[in-house]
Enzyme design. Structure first.
Site, short mmCIF file in Angstrom:
data_model
loop_
_atom_site.label_atom_id
_atom_site.label_comp_id
_atom_site.label_asym_id
_atom_site.label_seq_id
_atom_site.Cartn_x
_atom_site.Cartn_y
_atom_site.Cartn_z
N ASP A 48 12.22 114.37 73.08
CA ASP A 48 13.30 115.33 73.29
C ASP A 48 13.04 116.56 72.42
O ASP A 48 12.67 116.44 71.25
CB ASP A 48 14.65 114.70 72.94
N ILE A 49 13.26 117.73 72.97
CA ILE A 49 12.99 118.99 72.27
C ILE A 49 13.96 119.21 71.10
O ILE A 49 13.64 119.94 70.15
CB ILE A 49 13.02 120.18 73.27
N ASN A 89 23.56 109.99 80.60
CA ASN A 89 24.79 110.77 80.80
C ASN A 89 24.93 111.09 82.28
O ASN A 89 23.95 111.43 82.95
CB ASN A 89 24.72 112.07 79.98
N GLY A 121 28.27 114.88 79.09
CA GLY A 121 27.20 115.43 78.27
C GLY A 121 25.90 115.69 79.02
O GLY A 121 24.90 116.03 78.41
N GLN A 122 25.92 115.50 80.35
CA GLN A 122 24.68 115.75 81.10
C GLN A 122 24.44 117.26 81.24
O GLN A 122 25.33 117.99 81.71
CB GLN A 122 24.75 115.10 82.49
N HIS A 147 17.64 110.89 83.44
CA HIS A 147 16.79 110.62 82.28
C HIS A 147 17.46 109.60 81.39
O HIS A 147 18.68 109.63 81.21
CB HIS A 147 16.49 111.90 81.49
N HIS A 195 17.78 108.46 77.65
CA HIS A 195 17.53 108.77 76.25
C HIS A 195 17.22 107.46 75.52
O HIS A 195 17.91 106.46 75.71
CB HIS A 195 18.78 109.35 75.58
#
Ligand code: 5GP
Ligand code: ZN
Length: 113
Positions: A31-32, A86, A92-93, A99, A101
């Site tokens: 994750d960035i 999410n 929170g998407q 995806h 997490h």
């Protein structure tokens, strides 16, 4: 492949990512903006907009995300981790390509915010 989908662009290689795993069906990358010492995303290469768009034909693929996530977690040295999907902006998407997490490397509070 969906137009204007950030994660489809990452799959295509148009946007770089720090890849942890790749095969013909699945991609995993860091994750960035990590929310924990270990935070990576596991995604199907098939564009599915989110959990509520998962169809019966995707069941095996969704299980594979967990299995691959587990393998990477082991390599990353975390035995205990949280998996999050999410669904929808209120949950929170922010990226509408499904995806998973994987978060670990610190104690995580429950319930989440
Ligand atoms: P969501 O909020 O949709 O559940 O999760 C999207 C995640 O994607 C966020 O944790 C965010 O930091 C991450 N993200 C957004 N853009 C990028 C990007 O360009 N590259 C990577 N590696 N992660 C991204
Ligand atoms: Zn996509």
């Amino acid at each position: 492949m969906a137009e204007d989908c950030l994660f489809c662009k990452i799959i295509q290689g148009d946007i770089p990512s720090d890849k942890l795993y790749e095969d013909d069906e699945v991609l995993a990358f860091r994750d960035i903006a990590p929310a924990a010492p270990v935070h990576f995303l596991v995604i199907p290469k098939k564009h599915i907009s989110g959990p509520s768009a998962v169809a019966e034909e995707d069941e095996q693929l969704m299980g594979k995300l967990i299995r691959i996530g587990n393998q990477i977690a082991e390599k990353e040295g975390i035995e205990q981790y949280r998996l999050v999907f999410n669904n929808g902006a209120e949950a929170g998407q922010t990226v509408f390509h499904i995806h998973m997490h994987v978060l670990g490397g610190r104690s995580l509070n429950w319930p989440p915010g």
